[in-house]
Write a protein that holds these residues in place. Structure first.
Motif, PDB file in Angstrom:
ATOM      1  N   ASN A  40      40.101  39.084  31.178  1.00  0.00           N
ATOM      2  CA  ASN A  40      40.406  39.196  32.604  1.00  0.00           C
ATOM      3  C   ASN A  40      39.616  40.389  33.146  1.00  0.00           C
ATOM      4  OD1 ASN A  40      41.428  39.506  35.169  1.00  0.00           O
ATOM      5  ND2 ASN A  40      43.566  39.448  34.574  1.00  0.00           N
ATOM      6  N   LYS A  42      39.026  41.240  36.387  1.00  0.00           N
ATOM      7  CA  LYS A  42      39.271  41.575  37.787  1.00  0.00           C
ATOM      8  C   LYS A  42      39.235  43.081  38.032  1.00  0.00           C
ATOM      9  CE  LYS A  42      41.894  37.438  39.029  1.00  0.00           C
ATOM     10  NZ  LYS A  42      43.185  36.888  39.524  1.00  0.00           N
ATOM     11  N   SER A  43      39.558  43.876  37.024  1.00  0.00           N
ATOM     12  CA  SER A  43      39.550  45.329  37.179  1.00  0.00           C
ATOM     13  C   SER A  43      38.240  45.966  36.728  1.00  0.00           C
ATOM     14  CB  SER A  43      40.709  45.947  36.392  1.00  0.00           C
ATOM     15  OG  SER A  43      41.948  45.489  36.880  1.00  0.00           O
ATOM     16  N   ASP A  47      38.583  48.356  33.307  1.00  0.00           N
ATOM     17  CA  ASP A  47      39.457  47.384  32.651  1.00  0.00           C
ATOM     18  C   ASP A  47      39.653  47.696  31.174  1.00  0.00           C
ATOM     19  OD1 ASP A  47      36.714  46.829  32.392  1.00  0.00           O
ATOM     20  OD2 ASP A  47      37.139  44.824  31.632  1.00  0.00           O
ATOM     21  N   GLN A  49      40.878  45.324  27.565  1.00  0.00           N
ATOM     22  CA  GLN A  49      40.989  43.956  27.091  1.00  0.00           C
ATOM     23  C   GLN A  49      41.659  43.929  25.726  1.00  0.00           C
ATOM     24  OE1 GLN A  49      40.171  41.638  29.198  1.00  0.00           O
ATOM     25  NE2 GLN A  49      38.993  42.887  30.651  1.00  0.00           N
ATOM     26  N   THR A 186      35.561  41.090  41.232  1.00  0.00           N
ATOM     27  CA  THR A 186      36.050  42.223  40.469  1.00  0.00           C
ATOM     28  C   THR A 186      36.106  43.459  41.376  1.00  0.00           C
ATOM     29  OG1 THR A 186      33.840  42.897  39.752  1.00  0.00           O
ATOM     30  CG2 THR A 186      34.980  41.253  38.405  1.00  0.00           C
ATOM     31  N   ASN A 245      43.958  47.113  42.568  1.00  0.00           N
ATOM     32  CA  ASN A 245      43.645  46.306  41.388  1.00  0.00           C
ATOM     33  C   ASN A 245      44.372  46.813  40.158  1.00  0.00           C
ATOM     34  OD1 ASN A 245      41.324  44.072  41.350  1.00  0.00           O
ATOM     35  ND2 ASN A 245      41.003  45.429  43.080  1.00  0.00           N
ATOM     36  N   ASN A 249      46.874  44.203  38.346  1.00  0.00           N
ATOM     37  CA  ASN A 249      46.509  43.793  36.988  1.00  0.00           C
ATOM     38  C   ASN A 249      46.927  44.888  35.994  1.00  0.00           C
ATOM     39  OD1 ASN A 249      44.794  41.269  37.599  1.00  0.00           O
ATOM     40  ND2 ASN A 249      43.855  42.834  38.886  1.00  0.00           N
ATOM     41  N   ASP A 251      48.165  44.739  33.059  1.00  0.00           N
ATOM     42  CA  ASP A 251      47.824  44.473  31.661  1.00  0.00           C
ATOM     43  C   ASP A 251      46.359  44.751  31.358  1.00  0.00           C
ATOM     44  OD1 ASP A 251      50.399  43.699  31.167  1.00  0.00           O
ATOM     45  OD2 ASP A 251      50.021  41.574  31.564  1.00  0.00           O
ATOM     46  N   ASN A 252      45.520  44.739  32.401  1.00  0.00           N
ATOM     47  CA  ASN A 252      44.089  44.949  32.202  1.00  0.00           C
ATOM     48  C   ASN A 252      43.577  46.187  32.924  1.00  0.00           C
ATOM     49  OD1 ASN A 252      44.474  41.703  32.158  1.00  0.00           O
ATOM     50  ND2 ASN A 252      42.891  42.335  30.727  1.00  0.00           N
TER      51      ASN A 252
END
Length: 252
Positions: A40, A42-43, A47, A49, A186, A245, A249, A251-252
């Motif tokens: 993912n 998006k961040s 981010d 992962q 993103t 963001n 998000n 989790d990311n």
């Protein structure tokens, strides 16, 4: 296949040594594999992962044979986590979990046992801050410097704004290979789009001030607001994009 190495170790145990008369068989397979994971982004570029590696028993059901991670698994993972061998990423933590697996072709009352290894990695975003975002901010600062030029100097104003806009476009072509090609936007994409908008605004403000140069009160007010809220609002919007963001998000 030429990178694959398979070794077996058979250790017999006699009754005087052990409670039961048993045979221990160990198999070790060492090779290089490519594992696909869903990311993912998006961040991006702020981010993190999860790299997931699942090992499932294909030969026996859950009630016949189960997997248990040995100390060797944790020793190997600890050694892997200590190495900084993934360019652009830092390894944060890992987890080893046992899970129940059922394939699509398995009967309803049949399942298999497996072990899941999850490694959390976080992107090193310093490169994108200093080599991508900061140069874009500097280009926009130069672009918005035209608000300190007399509104009657329309040629000088438009020259600076158009050159900065072209510089921003050219710079984005240079960094295009560093950005992932995705169907969704993103954080970096939102920053680039916002930068394009803010690179064109001084151009329209210069034309507006020139068209109304006879009204000194109006042009002075426009220039005052541009000086005070121009580049400041841009920085606030960029920070807001990153903050939203991060919350959307987690989790990311």
């Amino acid at each position: 296949n030429d990178l694959k190495e398979i070794n077996f170790k058979i250790t017999p145990y006699a009754k005087p040594v052990n409670v039961r008369d048993e045979l221990r068989i160990e198999g070790r397979i060492k090779n290089v594999q490519q594992v696909k994971n869903y990311f993912n982004l998006k961040s991006f570029p702020f981010d993190k992962q999860i790299l997931q590696y699942q090992i499932v028993n294909n030969s026996y059901g859950f009630d016949t044979r189960q997997f248990y991670p040995q100390q060797f698994v944790y020793d190997t993972l600890n050694d892997f986590m200590a190495k900084d061998d993934i360019p652009g990423w830092s390894k944060e933590k890992y987890s080893v979990n046992r899970f129940f697996y059922r394939d699509t072709v398995d009967p309803l009352n049949f399942g298999r046992h497996g072990i899941s290894i999850e490694i959390e990695i976080e992107r090193k975003h310093g490169y994108y801050i200093f080599k991508v975002i900061l140069p874009i901010v500097l280009i926009l600062i130069v672009c918005w410097s035209v608000v300190w030029i007399d509104p009657r100097e329309i040629v000088a104003r438009l020259t600076i704004t158009i050159v900065c806009l072209l510089s921003l476009i050219a710079y984005n072509f240079v960094i295009d290979e560093e950005l992932p090609k995705l169907e969704y936007l993103t954080v970096m994409d939102w920053i680039v789009l916002t930068s394009y908008v803010y690179a064109t605004l001084p151009n329209f403000l210069s034309i507006y001030s020139f068209k109304n140069k006879s009204n000194s009160i109006l042009t002075s007010k426009v220039d005052y607001l541009s000086k005070r809220f121009g580049i400041t609002s841009y920085v606030v919007i960029i920070l807001l994009i990153i903050f939203l963001n991060a919350n959307l998000n987690p989790d990311n």
